[in-house]
Design a protein around this motif. Structure first.
Motif: not given
Length: 544
Positions: A252, A254, A299, A321, A323, A327-328, A331, A435, A452
């Motif tokens: 991802k 991150d 993303t 999933n 992201y 931000e997730d 998940i 998440h 979020t």
């Protein structure tokens, strides 16, 4: 060879060695410590991860960390304890037979154990070493076990066996015997690389974690082959070399690996590649969307369906999933433990543990990959300038055919269209695994606002008639959990939409509420029509 087996300048004293002096052992990593009153119980059963603790007990990793403590502190007590453990294992009646009921003679435990004994034998003073006759007998017995077909698995465990067999052959005094073991290890490793990796060089064991593991095992084997000046298949070398490039596409933004299949949380240290990754053999599609101005706001989206191997596979087919902009949102469930008898593991690997569609309280059988590939797979991933259309099927639930289409707009969200049919009434669920940082508030019928941690608002909405919903909160003991680390559960929550019909359709959207507005959603035969941001679109779905 000593360096290949783990010796380096960075070895250190471990607090686990102090525990071991008191007969309290940490079998591996951050496992619970286990205290024995007198001799080690080689049949020890842990209370919630029985099989895993058994295997790692018989790996004898305590021998290695005790040896390292001796090398760092130069105190005999550590090496005396290490030798005591080895001798106790060798002399135990519980560990003699290859058919023993404990985990003494499993591929993983045998491969690791003998490498740890070699590490001890190589690095301690002569007076502490095992007698040559005992050491040679032990090496030969382990090599014979690792070479036996009936104890060999054509998965990552087989790679462990082959790397260990090749390494241990260097300590066999009879060169002809050593050469036989080397040839067997090499031929098996070449075969298993062709089997475990797809044509896109992605591991087929259903888990990013095991993609990394088999990369590393293969790379270690190839380095050892080169050290020993032996030949190895050139195509296999290229497969493993290419496989490392896929890691950059799978992670991802991150740099965390997705928790797909039996995967724990791991953060990469390389630069991400934002090319999409589509592998029909692995049943995995990754859509990457790069935010050029701010990479941290990029993303990522995944779609999983299909299998060629059952190793480390969850019942996660047709799952997604998400992201979004750093931000997730949706998940995966992680692995938690390998003990299939554990009810939490049962849930985490079940369809209900994932963002997918399923028959309520049921799961499907994975019995015949040759025929199952026609019944469960990603059908296509089509991309144009406006959206990406992903489509897959799951026909493995008894007497049910499921078709999932996803219309994905990279900048602000997606629609999920699930169609199912049967000749009898079916109670079906469409699940979204959130998440834990997401705040949920209901707004209208089958409509939820997801907030979020950074304040973004996304709207999750099911658009068809005769649909019920259920919100499983973080406090729910049956549904509200996932896992990032082995044997550690974390709280999370889920939103589930439900229908009970012979055949029906879920049409659910998840969009950034500040960027998009969707309405007039309807399905005419095979054509989806909807108004998104005042523009009416008509999209043909996969044929049912």
């Amino acid at each position: 060879m000593n360096q290949h087996n783990g010796f380096n300048k960075q070895i250190s004293h471990s607090k686990n060695s102090e525990k071991a002096l008191e007969n309290e052992f940490v079998f591996f990593g951050k496992f619970d410590s286990v205290k024995f009153n007198d001799n080690i119980n080689w049949n020890y059963k842990h209370n919630h991860a029985r099989a895993t603790y058994q295997v790692y007990l018989h790996c004898l990793h305590m021998v290695r960390y005790l040896t390292n403590s001796y090398l760092v502190k130069n105190e005999d007590k550590y090496i005396e304890k290490a030798k005591e453990v080895i001798v106790e294992w060798l002399n135990s009646e519980d560990n003699q037979s290859f058919d023993t009921k404990n985990s003494a003679w499993k591929d993983h435990s045998a491969a690791s154990r003998m490498k740890n004994i070699v590490y001890f034998q190589t690095n301690v003073p002569e007076k502490f070493k095992l007698e040559n006759s005992i050491f040679e007998k032990t090496i030969k017995k382990h090599c014979e076990f690792l070479a036996m077909k009936e104890h060999y698995s054509e998965n990552n465990h087989g790679m462990m066996s082959d790397e260990a067999l090749l390494f241990l052959s260097n300590f066999i005094t009879d060169k002809d015997t050593a050469r036989v073991f080397q040839e067997k290890a090499t031929l098996r490793m070449e075969r298993i690389i062709y089997k475990l990796f797809s044509s896109k060089s992605y591991n087929l064991e259903n888990s990013p974690e095991y993609h990394r593991l088999t990369q590393n095992l293969s790379s270690r084997f190839i380095r050892l082959i080169d050290m020993m000046d032996l030949e190895f298949d050139a195509t296999c070398r290229k497969i493993i070399e290419k496989s490392f490039l896929n890691n950059r596409k799978i992670v991802k933004p991150d740099l965390s690996y997705p928790l797909i299949g039996d995967t724990g949380l791991n953060i990469a240290s390389f630069e991400k590649n934002y090319e999409n990754f589509i592998d029909y053999q692995a049943g995995l599609a990754i859509i990457n969307t790069k935010n050029i101005k701010d990479l941290s706001k990029s993303t990522w989206f995944s779609f999983k369906s299909g299998y060629l191997l059952t190793s480390h596979k969850h019942h996660d087919d047709l799952s997604i999933n998400y992201y979004y902009e750093g931000e997730d949102i949706l998940i995966d469930s992680g692995k938690y433990t390998y003990d299939r008898r554990n009810p939490k593991r049962t849930f985490i690997s079940s369809p209900q543990g994932h963002s997918t569609i399923y028959k309520m309280h049921e799961k499907y059988s994975l019995t015949d990959v040759v025929y199952d590939i026609e019944k469960m797979r990603i059908n296509f991933v089509y991309e144009n300038d406006e959206y990406i259309h992903l489509a897959g099927i799951n026909h493995l639930f008894e007497n049910i055919k499921i078709f999932r289409d996803i219309i994905y707009f990279e900048e602000y969200g997606f629609l999920v269209i699930d169609r199912y049919s049967s000749n009898e009434r079916q109670f079906m669920g469409q699940n979204y695994n959130l998440h834990p940082d997401i705040e949920v508030s209901a707004e209208g019928e089958n409509e939820f606002i997801l907030k979020t941690k950074n304040g973004k608002l996304l709207r999750l909405q099911e658009h068809t008639k005769r649909t019920l919903n259920k919100y499983y909160t973080i406090e729910d003991e049956n549904r509200g959990f996932y896992s990032e680390k082995f044997n550690v559960l974390l709280n999370t929550h889920q939103i589930e939409f439900r229908k009970n019909n012979l055949e029906s359709t879920f049409i659910t959207s998840l969009f950034d509420d500040n960027k998009s507005k969707i309405n007039a959603v309807k399905l005419n035969d095979n054509t989806l029509e909807f108004n998104l941001n005042n523009y009416i679109r008509q999209i043909n779905l996969q044929r049912t």
